[in-house]
Design a protein around this motif. Structure first.
Motif, PDB file in Angstrom:
ATOM      1  N   LYS A   1       6.092   4.130 -18.816  1.00 21.84           N
ATOM      2  CA  LYS A   1       4.990   5.065 -18.570  1.00 21.84           C
ATOM      3  C   LYS A   1       4.876   5.450 -17.101  1.00 21.84           C
ATOM      4  N   PHE A   2       5.709   4.841 -16.264  1.00 13.65           N
ATOM      5  CA  PHE A   2       5.701   5.120 -14.830  1.00 13.65           C
ATOM      6  C   PHE A   2       7.106   5.478 -14.361  1.00 13.65           C
ATOM      7  N   ASP A   3       7.154   6.275 -13.308  1.00 12.16           N
ATOM      8  CA  ASP A   3       8.432   6.617 -12.689  1.00 12.16           C
ATOM      9  C   ASP A   3       8.783   5.653 -11.560  1.00 12.16           C
ATOM     10  N   TYR A   4       7.755   5.095 -10.920  1.00  8.28           N
ATOM     11  CA  TYR A   4       7.981   4.195  -9.789  1.00  8.28           C
ATOM     12  C   TYR A   4       7.013   3.011  -9.856  1.00  8.28           C
ATOM     13  N   ILE A   5       7.474   1.891  -9.327  1.00  2.00           N
ATOM     14  CA  ILE A   5       6.632   0.728  -9.053  1.00  2.00           C
ATOM     15  C   ILE A   5       6.660   0.527  -7.546  1.00  2.00           C
ATOM     16  N   TRP A   6       5.484   0.540  -6.934  1.00  2.24           N
ATOM     17  CA  TRP A   6       5.378   0.476  -5.470  1.00  2.24           C
ATOM     18  C   TRP A   6       4.631  -0.803  -5.101  1.00  2.24           C
ATOM     19  N   LEU A   7       5.324  -1.704  -4.427  1.00  4.23           N
ATOM     20  CA  LEU A   7       4.743  -2.994  -4.059  1.00  4.23           C
ATOM     21  C   LEU A   7       4.391  -3.012  -2.579  1.00  4.23           C
ATOM     22  N   ASN A   8       3.155  -3.424  -2.267  1.00  3.48           N
ATOM     23  CA  ASN A   8       2.694  -3.488  -0.886  1.00  3.48           C
ATOM     24  C   ASN A   8       2.034  -4.833  -0.618  1.00  3.48           C
ATOM     25  N   ASP A   9       2.632  -5.591   0.277  1.00  2.00           N
ATOM     26  CA  ASP A   9       2.059  -6.873   0.708  1.00  2.00           C
ATOM     27  C   ASP A   9       1.771  -7.801  -0.462  1.00  2.00           C
ATOM     28  N   VAL A  10       2.678  -7.867  -1.415  1.00  2.00           N
ATOM     29  CA  VAL A  10       2.440  -8.691  -2.602  1.00  2.00           C
ATOM     30  C   VAL A  10       2.981 -10.108  -2.460  1.00  2.00           C
ATOM     31  N   GLY A  11       3.711 -10.407  -1.411  1.00  2.00           N
ATOM     32  CA  GLY A  11       4.266 -11.740  -1.254  1.00  2.00           C
ATOM     33  C   GLY A  11       5.486 -11.952  -2.149  1.00  2.00           C
ATOM     34  N   GLU A  12       5.726 -13.198  -2.500  1.00  2.00           N
ATOM     35  CA  GLU A  12       6.916 -13.520  -3.291  1.00  2.00           C
ATOM     36  C   GLU A  12       6.691 -13.196  -4.766  1.00  2.00           C
TER      37      GLU A  12
ATOM     38  N   ARG B   1       4.779   9.555 -11.394  1.00  2.00           N
ATOM     39  CA  ARG B   1       3.809   8.594 -11.922  1.00  2.00           C
ATOM     40  C   ARG B   1       4.097   7.247 -11.265  1.00  2.00           C
ATOM     41  N   VAL B   2       3.119   6.734 -10.522  1.00  2.00           N
ATOM     42  CA  VAL B   2       3.359   5.570  -9.677  1.00  2.00           C
ATOM     43  C   VAL B   2       2.354   4.461  -9.992  1.00  2.00           C
ATOM     44  N   ALA B   3       2.859   3.270 -10.257  1.00  2.92           N
ATOM     45  CA  ALA B   3       2.023   2.076 -10.344  1.00  2.92           C
ATOM     46  C   ALA B   3       2.197   1.310  -9.040  1.00  2.92           C
ATOM     47  N   SER B   4       1.144   1.251  -8.233  1.00  3.64           N
ATOM     48  CA  SER B   4       1.217   0.516  -6.973  1.00  3.64           C
ATOM     49  C   SER B   4       0.478  -0.808  -7.127  1.00  3.64           C
ATOM     50  N   PHE B   5       0.978  -1.820  -6.440  1.00  8.69           N
ATOM     51  CA  PHE B   5       0.363  -3.149  -6.487  1.00  8.69           C
ATOM     52  C   PHE B   5       0.161  -3.665  -5.070  1.00  8.69           C
ATOM     53  N   PHE B   6      -0.996  -4.266  -4.864  1.00  7.54           N
ATOM     54  CA  PHE B   6      -1.357  -4.861  -3.573  1.00  7.54           C
ATOM     55  C   PHE B   6      -1.986  -6.219  -3.863  1.00  7.54           C
ATOM     56  N   ALA B   7      -1.589  -7.257  -3.126  1.00  6.86           N
ATOM     57  CA  ALA B   7      -2.053  -8.616  -3.423  1.00  6.86           C
ATOM     58  C   ALA B   7      -3.184  -9.060  -2.500  1.00  6.86           C
ATOM     59  N   LEU B   8      -4.243  -9.566  -3.108  1.00 12.28           N
ATOM     60  CA  LEU B   8      -5.284 -10.262  -2.371  1.00 12.28           C
ATOM     61  C   LEU B   8      -4.900 -11.732  -2.268  1.00 12.28           C
ATOM     62  N   PRO B   9      -5.158 -12.373  -1.149  1.00 14.53           N
ATOM     63  CA  PRO B   9      -4.832 -13.807  -1.035  1.00 14.53           C
ATOM     64  C   PRO B   9      -5.654 -14.645  -2.018  1.00 14.53           C
ATOM     65  N   CYS B  10      -5.247 -15.880  -2.206  1.00 17.05           N
ATOM     66  CA  CYS B  10      -5.934 -16.770  -3.134  1.00 17.05           C
ATOM     67  C   CYS B  10      -7.334 -17.125  -2.649  1.00 17.05           C
ATOM     68  N   THR B  11      -7.477 -17.342  -1.359  1.00 11.05           N
ATOM     69  CA  THR B  11      -8.765 -17.743  -0.798  1.00 11.05           C
ATOM     70  C   THR B  11      -9.519 -16.526  -0.287  1.00 11.05           C
ATOM     71  N   LEU B  12     -10.804 -16.717   0.030  1.00 11.74           N
ATOM     72  CA  LEU B  12     -11.585 -15.636   0.622  1.00 11.74           C
ATOM     73  C   LEU B  12     -10.914 -15.207   1.917  1.00 11.74           C
ATOM     74  N   TRP B  13     -10.685 -13.921   2.033  1.00 16.05           N
ATOM     75  CA  TRP B  13      -9.893 -13.381   3.138  1.00 16.05           C
ATOM     76  C   TRP B  13     -10.762 -12.431   3.928  1.00 16.05           C
ATOM     77  N   TRP B  14     -10.876 -12.636   5.232  1.00 13.80           N
ATOM     78  CA  TRP B  14     -11.786 -11.842   6.050  1.00 13.80           C
ATOM     79  C   TRP B  14     -11.262 -10.431   6.342  1.00 13.80           C
ATOM     80  N   PRO B  15     -10.003 -10.263   6.773  1.00 14.24           N
ATOM     81  CA  PRO B  15      -9.521  -8.894   7.049  1.00 14.24           C
ATOM     82  C   PRO B  15      -9.653  -8.011   5.806  1.00 14.24           C
ATOM     83  N   LEU B  16     -10.098  -6.806   6.005  1.00 15.44           N
ATOM     84  CA  LEU B  16     -10.341  -5.911   4.872  1.00 15.44           C
ATOM     85  C   LEU B  16      -9.030  -5.497   4.208  1.00 15.44           C
TER      86      LEU B  16
END
Length: 518
Positions: free
Chosen positions: A482-493, A395-410
C-alpha cells in the motif's frame, strides 16, 4: 501652549523615560524575538510539518489528481483556522513554505507587543521586569507547533491591551461594539485563544470595578456582563460541535501530568538549562513578592490566579484537541511576571539592575532557542533530501522512534513526513484524524491503522507503551503493497531481515529511504 512648545514638552517627557522604556529600544527588543526563526527555511516546530502538508491540500486539491486520491478538504467555520486562512491568502503569492515562515515569524513579535502593551496599560509604564516574561513566548506550545493557538494568543494579548486601554479611558460602550468582531477573529484563529482572552478580560474588569467601590460579587457580575459581548462564538461552537461526532473531553485532574506541564513551560532541548531558566523566572517572581520596593499589580495578579485555577480545572483533551491545559502554562507564568511593578516611584538603581538582568535572561533564552532551532533545521534539511528521490504522488510510510524513557528534547522529526504531501503531492501516514478539529479528511484508507497518526511514531525494540508499535513490529506489520516508500528517521537498530525485500534508495544522517517495489 504653542504647537512648538507642545512638541518640546512631549520630547522632554520621552527623553526623561529610562532607557528600557524608550520606544526605539522596545522596538529592538520586539524585533529580537524573531531571531531564533531567521535561519530555518521551515521553522522546526514539532507539529508544523504535518500542518504544512495540510496547507498543500488546502491550496491545490482541485488541481492535483494525486491529492484527490488521498485527501479531501472542506472549509467550515471552526475555531482552528488562523494560519490556514493566512496561508490560503499568502500561499499562492509567496509559496507555501515562505508563507508559513512569514506567518510563524510574526507570532513572537506580535506576542511581545501584546505583553508590553498590557504591562504599559496596567502599570502606566513598561516596568523593567516585563523583560522576564518575553522568553515564555517560545514556550512549550509554540515549540510544539501549535501555530493556530499561539497566533490566537498573540491576538488575544493585543486585544487585552486594547480592552484595558478602552476601560481606562471609560470608552466601555465603544469597547462593547469593538469586541464583538474582535472576539470572533480570535475565536476563529483558535478556540483556546478566545477562552484565554475572555478569562483575562473578565479578571481585569472585576478588579477595576472592585477598585471603584463595588463589592467582589457585584464587580464579578458586572465584569461578566461586560465580557458577554464576546459570547457570540459560543453560538458558532454549538453549531460546529452539533455537526461533528467524537472528540470527547478526557484527562481530568491528572495531577502528575499537570506538574510535568508546569516544569516543562520552557521545554526545548537542554533539560537542565530549560529547568534552571524556569526556576530563575520563579525566583524573580518570589523576589518581587518579598522585596519591599516591589509589588504586584492586583489586576494582573488576579488574572494569573484565574489562569492558574483554569489550568487546574481544564482536562488534557477537549473535543479531541490535546494538551488543553498545558497550553495555558507559559502564559500563566508570563502574566505573573508582567504583574510585577514598583510600589511607588521607580527606584532607578534597582530598575537598572532588573532591566539588565531581565534582558540577559531574555538574551540567554533567545541564544539557546536560536541554537536549538538551528541544530534542528540543519538536521531536518539533511533528512529532507530523501524527498528529492521520491516521484510525484508517492505514498510514503515514515517512522520516527521515541526513546523508551521520558525524553526532554522535543521530537521535532515526528511529523517530517508531512513535507511529502507539500513537496510531492504524495501521501504521508502522519495526518491527524480528528473530526471537527481540522478541515482535511482522509480518503486513502487502504493502509488501515498505518494511514494516520500516530502510526508514524514507534518505540525501540526494548520497550512498548501500549500506544506505539516497536520499530520491528511496525516494519513487520506495515502493508508494504500500500506504500511506495518506507522512510526511517532516527529509529535506532532494527532487524535488517525486515527490509531485505526492499531497495535502499537513499541514506543520510539518521535517515534511510527504502522503495517497497523494484
Amino acid at each position: 501652549m504653542t504647537m512648538g512648545a507642545e512638541i518640546r514638552s512631549a520630547n522632554e517627557t520621552r527623553d526623561a523615560l529610562p532607557w528600557w522604556e524608550q520606544r526605539w529600544f522596545l522596538a529592538l527588543v520586539v524585533a529580537a524575538t524573531m531571531i531564533p526563526l531567521l535561519y530555518p527555511r521551515i521553522p522546526p516546530l514539532v507539529d508544523l510539518f504535518g500542518h504544512i502538508g495540510r496547507y498543500r491540500v488546502e491550496l491545490d486539491l482541485d488541481r492535483s489528481p494525486f491529492l484527490q486520491q488521498y485527501y479531501g478538504y472542506h472549509w467550515a467555520l471552526i475555531g482552528n483556522l488562523g494560519v490556514d486562512v493566512l496561508v490560503y491568502i499568502l500561499g499562492p503569492i509567496m509559496g507555501i513554505e515562505p508563507a508559513v515562515k512569514a506567518i510563524v515569524l510574526s507570532i513572537p513579535p506580535l506576542t511581545a507587543i501584546g505583553f508590553l502593551w498590557v504591562a504599559r496599560e496596567v502599570h502606566g509604564r513598561v516596568p523593567p521586569t516585563a523583560f522576564f516574561a518575553l522568553p515564555f513566548i517560545y514556550g512549550f506550545p509554540f515549540m510544539f507547533g501549535f501555530v493556530n493557538f499561539t497566533l490566537s494568543v498573540a491576538l488575544a494579548f493585543l486585544a487585552f491591551g486594547l480592552w484595558l486601554r478602552l476601560g481606562r479611558l471609560e470608552y466601555t460602550k465603544l469597547r462593547s461594539w469593538l469586541f464583538v468582531p474582535i472576539s470572533l477573529i480570535v475565536f476563529f484563529c483558535h478556540t483556546y485563544g478566545w477562552g484565554l482572552l475572555g478569562l483575562m478580560c473578565f479578571s481585569a474588569d472585576a478588579v477595576r470595578l472592585h477598585d471603584r467601590g463595588r463589592s467582589w460579587w457585584r464587580a464579578g457580575l458586572e465584569a461578566a456582563l461586560h465580557c458577554s459581548v464576546m459570547l457570540l462564538p459560543l453560538l458558532v461552537m454549538l453549531i460546529w460541535r452539533s455537526e461533528t461526532h467524537g472528540g470527547g473531553v478526557t484527562g481530568w485532574f491528572e495531577w502528575q501530568q499537570k506538574w510535568r506541564w508546569l516544569y516543562s513551560a520552557l521545554r526545548d532541548r537542554w533539560e537542565v538549562f530549560d529547568k534552571i531558566s524556569l526556576g530563575f523566572a520563579v525566583f524573580v517572581f518570589l523576589f518581587a513578592i518579598f522585596n519591599r520596593k516591589l509589588t504586584l499589580s492586583r489586576n494582573l495578579a488576579f488574572s494569573a490566579i484565574v489562569l492558574a485555577v483554569s489550568f487546574a480545572i481544564l482536562p488534557k483533551i477537549i473535543f479531541g484537541s490535546a494538551y488543553a491545559d498545558m497550553r495555558l502554562v507559559p502564559y500563566l507564568f508570563a502574566v505573573a511576571l508582567l504583574a510585577i511593578r514598583f510600589k511607588g516611584p521607580t527606584d532607578v538603581r534597582l530598575g537598572h539592575v532588573l532591566a539588565v538582568v531581565g534582558l540577559l535572561f531574555f538574551a540567554g533564552r533567545t541564544a539557546a532557542n536560536t541554537a536549538s532551532l538551528g541544530i534542528a533545521a540543519a538536521d531536518q534539511n539533511a533528512k529532507l533530501e530523501a524527498i528529492d528521490h521520491m516521484e510525484r504522488g508517492a505514498r510514503v510510510a515514515s517512522f520516527f522512534a521515541l526513546p523508551c524513557t521520558l525524553w526532554w528534547p522535543l521530537p521535532r522529526n515526528s511529523h517530517i513526513g508531512g513535507i511529502v504531501i507539500e513537496r510531492r503531492e504524495g501521501f504521508s501516514n502522519d495526518h491527524w484524524l480528528m473530526e471537527g478539529v481540522n478541515l482535511m479528511e482522509l480518503r486513502y484508507t487502504a493502509p488501515g491503522s498505518f494511514a494516520y497518526d500516530p502510526s508514524e511514531v514507534v518505540r525501540p525494540n526494548l520497550c512498548h507503551d501500549g500506544l506505539h508499535r516497536q520499530i520491528d513490529q511496525a516494519l513487520r506489520e506495515v502493508p508494504k503493497d500500500k506504500f511506495d516508500y518506507i522512510w526511517l528517521n532516527d529509529v535506532g537498530e532494527y532487524d535488517p531481515a525486515l527490509v531485505a525485500d526492499m531497495h535502499e534508495v537513499w541514506r543520510g544522517p539518521g535517515s534511510v529511504l527504502y522503495r517497497t517495489k523494484p
